[in-house]
Motif scaffolding. Structure first.
Motif, PDB file in Angstrom:
ATOM      1  N   PRO A 231       0.845  -1.199   0.000  1.00 16.72           N
ATOM      2  CA  PRO A 231       0.000   0.000   0.000  1.00 16.72           C
ATOM      3  C   PRO A 231       0.878   1.247   0.000  1.00 16.72           C
ATOM      4  O   PRO A 231       1.908   1.296   0.687  1.00 16.72           O
ATOM      5  CB  PRO A 231      -0.798  -0.127   1.302  1.00 16.72           C
ATOM      6  N   VAL A 232       0.479   2.251  -0.764  1.00 16.23           N
ATOM      7  CA  VAL A 232       1.283   3.471  -0.899  1.00 16.23           C
ATOM      8  C   VAL A 232       0.425   4.676  -0.536  1.00 16.23           C
ATOM      9  O   VAL A 232      -0.716   4.807  -0.997  1.00 16.23           O
ATOM     10  CB  VAL A 232       1.812   3.617  -2.344  1.00 16.23           C
ATOM     11  N   TYR A 233       0.994   5.556   0.291  1.00 16.22           N
ATOM     12  CA  TYR A 233       0.305   6.799   0.632  1.00 16.22           C
ATOM     13  C   TYR A 233       1.340   7.876   0.933  1.00 16.22           C
ATOM     14  O   TYR A 233       2.213   7.684   1.783  1.00 16.22           O
ATOM     15  CB  TYR A 233      -0.615   6.596   1.839  1.00 16.22           C
ATOM     16  N   GLN A 234       1.263   8.968   0.208  1.00 16.32           N
ATOM     17  CA  GLN A 234       2.144  10.120   0.417  1.00 16.32           C
ATOM     18  C   GLN A 234       3.615   9.717   0.364  1.00 16.32           C
ATOM     19  O   GLN A 234       4.407  10.095   1.232  1.00 16.32           O
ATOM     20  CB  GLN A 234       1.850  10.769   1.775  1.00 16.32           C
ATOM     21  N   SER A 235       4.008   8.963  -0.642  1.00 19.44           N
ATOM     22  CA  SER A 235       5.370   8.408  -0.681  1.00 19.44           C
ATOM     23  C   SER A 235       6.084   8.688  -1.995  1.00 19.44           C
ATOM     24  O   SER A 235       6.946   7.910  -2.411  1.00 19.44           O
ATOM     25  CB  SER A 235       5.322   6.904  -0.417  1.00 19.44           C
ATOM     26  N   ALA A 236       5.748   9.769  -2.659  1.00 25.56           N
ATOM     27  CA  ALA A 236       6.334  10.067  -3.961  1.00 25.56           C
ATOM     28  C   ALA A 236       7.858  10.135  -3.910  1.00 25.56           C
ATOM     29  O   ALA A 236       8.550   9.692  -4.826  1.00 25.56           O
ATOM     30  CB  ALA A 236       5.762  11.379  -4.504  1.00 25.56           C
ATOM     31  N   GLU A 237       8.398  10.659  -2.828  1.00 24.27           N
ATOM     32  CA  GLU A 237       9.850  10.840  -2.715  1.00 24.27           C
ATOM     33  C   GLU A 237      10.596   9.516  -2.628  1.00 24.27           C
ATOM     34  O   GLU A 237      11.685   9.374  -3.182  1.00 24.27           O
ATOM     35  CB  GLU A 237      10.181  11.699  -1.488  1.00 24.27           C
ATOM     36  N   ILE A 238      10.009   8.562  -1.927  1.00 24.31           N
ATOM     37  CA  ILE A 238      10.732   7.321  -1.654  1.00 24.31           C
ATOM     38  C   ILE A 238      10.482   6.244  -2.709  1.00 24.31           C
ATOM     39  O   ILE A 238      11.213   5.239  -2.774  1.00 24.31           O
ATOM     40  CB  ILE A 238      10.342   6.783  -0.253  1.00 24.31           C
ATOM     41  N   LEU A 239       9.495   6.421  -3.566  1.00 20.74           N
ATOM     42  CA  LEU A 239       9.118   5.379  -4.520  1.00 20.74           C
ATOM     43  C   LEU A 239      10.250   4.953  -5.464  1.00 20.74           C
ATOM     44  O   LEU A 239      10.433   3.746  -5.685  1.00 20.74           O
ATOM     45  CB  LEU A 239       7.892   5.818  -5.322  1.00 20.74           C
ATOM     46  N   PRO A 240      11.027   5.880  -6.052  1.00 16.00           N
ATOM     47  CA  PRO A 240      12.132   5.427  -6.923  1.00 16.00           C
ATOM     48  C   PRO A 240      13.130   4.530  -6.192  1.00 16.00           C
ATOM     49  O   PRO A 240      13.580   3.516  -6.738  1.00 16.00           O
ATOM     50  CB  PRO A 240      12.792   6.747  -7.356  1.00 16.00           C
ATOM     51  N   HIS A 241      13.442   4.874  -4.947  1.00 13.07           N
ATOM     52  CA  HIS A 241      14.358   4.049  -4.151  1.00 13.07           C
ATOM     53  C   HIS A 241      13.725   2.704  -3.815  1.00 13.07           C
ATOM     54  O   HIS A 241      14.402   1.666  -3.816  1.00 13.07           O
ATOM     55  CB  HIS A 241      14.732   4.804  -2.873  1.00 13.07           C
ATOM     56  N   LEU A 242      12.416   2.711  -3.545  1.00 18.72           N
ATOM     57  CA  LEU A 242      11.706   1.470  -3.241  1.00 18.72           C
ATOM     58  C   LEU A 242      11.779   0.500  -4.410  1.00 18.72           C
ATOM     59  O   LEU A 242      12.119  -0.676  -4.235  1.00 18.72           O
ATOM     60  CB  LEU A 242      10.242   1.785  -2.909  1.00 18.72           C
ATOM     61  N   PHE A 243      11.498   0.962  -5.621  1.00 22.02           N
ATOM     62  CA  PHE A 243      11.488   0.084  -6.789  1.00 22.02           C
ATOM     63  C   PHE A 243      12.888  -0.431  -7.112  1.00 22.02           C
ATOM     64  O   PHE A 243      13.045  -1.613  -7.466  1.00 22.02           O
ATOM     65  CB  PHE A 243      10.897   0.829  -7.986  1.00 22.02           C
ATOM     66  N   ALA A 244      13.875   0.435  -6.997  1.00 15.64           N
ATOM     67  CA  ALA A 244      15.247   0.005  -7.261  1.00 15.64           C
ATOM     68  C   ALA A 244      15.679  -1.061  -6.261  1.00 15.64           C
ATOM     69  O   ALA A 244      16.338  -2.050  -6.627  1.00 15.64           O
ATOM     70  CB  ALA A 244      16.195   1.207  -7.199  1.00 15.64           C
ATOM     71  N   THR A 245      15.294  -0.881  -4.995  1.00 16.70           N
ATOM     72  CA  THR A 245      15.656  -1.851  -3.955  1.00 16.70           C
ATOM     73  C   THR A 245      14.936  -3.177  -4.175  1.00 16.70           C
ATOM     74  O   THR A 245      15.517  -4.251  -4.002  1.00 16.70           O
ATOM     75  CB  THR A 245      15.312  -1.284  -2.564  1.00 16.70           C
ATOM     76  N   LEU A 246      13.665  -3.121  -4.556  1.00 15.20           N
ATOM     77  CA  LEU A 246      12.901  -4.346  -4.811  1.00 15.20           C
ATOM     78  C   LEU A 246      13.523  -5.149  -5.942  1.00 15.20           C
ATOM     79  O   LEU A 246      13.677  -6.375  -5.846  1.00 15.20           O
ATOM     80  CB  LEU A 246      11.449  -4.003  -5.152  1.00 15.20           C
ATOM     81  N   LYS A 247      13.885  -4.478  -7.015  1.00 12.93           N
ATOM     82  CA  LYS A 247      14.462  -5.188  -8.161  1.00 12.93           C
ATOM     83  C   LYS A 247      15.785  -5.846  -7.797  1.00 12.93           C
ATOM     84  O   LYS A 247      16.052  -6.987  -8.186  1.00 12.93           O
ATOM     85  CB  LYS A 247      14.659  -4.218  -9.322  1.00 12.93           C
ATOM     86  N   SER A 248      16.601  -5.147  -7.022  1.00 14.14           N
ATOM     87  CA  SER A 248      17.903  -5.689  -6.637  1.00 14.14           C
ATOM     88  C   SER A 248      17.758  -6.845  -5.645  1.00 14.14           C
ATOM     89  O   SER A 248      18.418  -7.879  -5.779  1.00 14.14           O
ATOM     90  CB  SER A 248      18.760  -4.583  -6.028  1.00 14.14           C
ATOM     91  N   ALA A 249      16.878  -6.665  -4.644  1.00 13.12           N
ATOM     92  CA  ALA A 249      16.761  -7.649  -3.570  1.00 13.12           C
ATOM     93  C   ALA A 249      16.040  -8.920  -4.011  1.00 13.12           C
ATOM     94  O   ALA A 249      16.390 -10.023  -3.585  1.00 13.12           O
ATOM     95  CB  ALA A 249      16.036  -7.033  -2.376  1.00 13.12           C
ATOM     96  N   LEU A 250      15.028  -8.783  -4.871  1.00 14.24           N
ATOM     97  CA  LEU A 250      14.172  -9.913  -5.223  1.00 14.24           C
ATOM     98  C   LEU A 250      14.525 -10.540  -6.568  1.00 14.24           C
ATOM     99  O   LEU A 250      13.724 -11.273  -7.149  1.00 14.24           O
ATOM    100  CB  LEU A 250      12.712  -9.469  -5.222  1.00 14.24           C
ATOM    101  N   ARG A 251      15.713 -10.275  -7.044  1.00  8.28           N
ATOM    102  CA  ARG A 251      16.141 -10.805  -8.347  1.00  8.28           C
ATOM    103  C   ARG A 251      16.032 -12.331  -8.443  1.00  8.28           C
ATOM    104  O   ARG A 251      15.640 -12.860  -9.497  1.00  8.28           O
ATOM    105  CB  ARG A 251      17.574 -10.354  -8.639  1.00  8.28           C
ATOM    106  N   PRO A 252      16.348 -13.107  -7.386  1.00  9.01           N
ATOM    107  CA  PRO A 252      16.245 -14.576  -7.498  1.00  9.01           C
ATOM    108  C   PRO A 252      14.840 -15.092  -7.814  1.00  9.01           C
ATOM    109  O   PRO A 252      14.691 -16.187  -8.359  1.00  9.01           O
ATOM    110  CB  PRO A 252      16.724 -15.072  -6.119  1.00  9.01           C
TER     111      PRO A 252
END
Length: 334
Positions: free
Chosen positions: A12-33
């Protein structure tokens, strides 16, 4: 060939525009397997900032995460947004987490290992040392204590539950496709015995950017709603506490007024205070009952727990990759 989705990550996302780019980059790196067994469902809870616009751009960039975007028509709250994401999940296993990256996405594998290898049906990620404001910790402690010890009466579930959890989709959607429209932890408690619920210790980080929307007041409000909407504990409180107090007061009044026996040497002021306190308890009890009756009435009216304003399906990973490969290998026009 159509991909088989095994894992659904709901955020769930609320008022998080600033952190979203970092969130997606972290998800892609961490969940690659597990990237090609995974879908990510983002439920944007009608933020006042430009979170939705940022999400639309990030979906194009991180197409290999298979992102489904859902925008709610108003701010229904974290619980409703999470339930909405769960209802749209296709994976055999559903993982939920917040958008602030205080829980490390790498710890998803700790939840999955315990869930799949130790025969649990749901696993909660519990942080020993939460790096957040003191008042938020107090609110979380109070809410978890009353939820687990008083309302659910589970003494062996550890000290808390959390929004970082993994469980099987069959728990949220039955064989007929019927979906539960209640708080996530509530319906898990309804259908599971203690032995099917596991806990694993995970790390907890400071919020990278912005401020948390989950304050102590929000935590206590969520506890209030869970208590009155899904459990009979408030009615039991009225029954036992109110019954004992009023029965005791009535017995003392009977002895004094009818038999002339004075059990306590109470002054006029003390007696008045006790009387007013009992009257106040009556009004509080009536308010609690009225709230619960109103919730039943709203359910009869089929008040929606959420309403979807927009939904953007994920970009097909294979076709997107194919287009990029073809484009990269085209010969330049002379």
């Amino acid at each position: 060939m159509k991909e088989k989705i095994k894992y659904s990550l709901v955020i769930p996302v609320y008022q998080s525009a600033e952190i979203l780019p970092h969130l997606f980059a972290t998800l892609k790196s961490a969940l690659r397997p597990i990237l090609y067994e995974l879908e990510v469902i983002i439920v944007e809870d009608s933020s006042k900032d430009n979170s939705w616009k940022v999400l639309e751009e990030l979906q194009q960039t991180y197409f290999d995460l298979s992102i489904t975007l859902i925008q709610l028509s108003k701010n229904f709250g974290q619980y409703a947004a999470t339930i909405c994401g769960i209802h749209h999940a296709k994976g055999e296993i559903i993982i939920t987490m917040d958008d602030d990256l205080q829980y490390d996405p790498m710890d998803v594998f700790l939840l999955l290992n315990k869930l799949e290898k130790e025969n649990y049906q749901v696993v909660y990620g519990i942080a020993e040392n939460k790096k957040q404001f003191f008042l938020k910790n107090v609110g979380s402690f109070i809410a978890n204590f009353f939820l687990l010890k008083v309302i659910l009466k589970h003494s062996n579930r550890g000290s808390e539950v959390s929004s970082f959890r993994a469980f099987y989709r069959k728990l949220a959607v039955d064989e007929k496709g019927e979906k539960y429209h209640v708080n996530c932890d509530t319906f898990l408690n309804w259908i599971l015995d203690n032995r099917w619920i596991g806990f694993v210790t995970v790390s907890h980080q400071k919020r990278v950017q912005g401020q948390s929307n989950s304050t102590m007041i929000v935590k206590l409000k969520q506890l209030f709603e869970q208590s009155f909407n899904y459990f009979d504990s408030p009615l039991k409180l009225i029954y036992y506490l109110g019954g004992m107090l009023f029965s005791g007061a009535g017995f003392v009044l009977f002895l004094y007024s009818v038999l002339g026996i004075e059990l306590f040497n109470l002054s006029y002021k003390v007696g008045t205070f006790i009387f007013l306190a009992l009257v106040g308890l009556i009004f509080i009890s009536l308010g609690m009952i009225s709230y619960m009756v109103n919730q039943i009435y709203l359910q009869k009216l089929k008040k929606p727990h959420y309403f979807i304003l927009n939904k953007i399906l994920p970009i097909e990973r294979e076709s997107k990759l194919l287009r990029e490969i073809v484009f990269d290998h085209q010969s330049p026009i002379e």
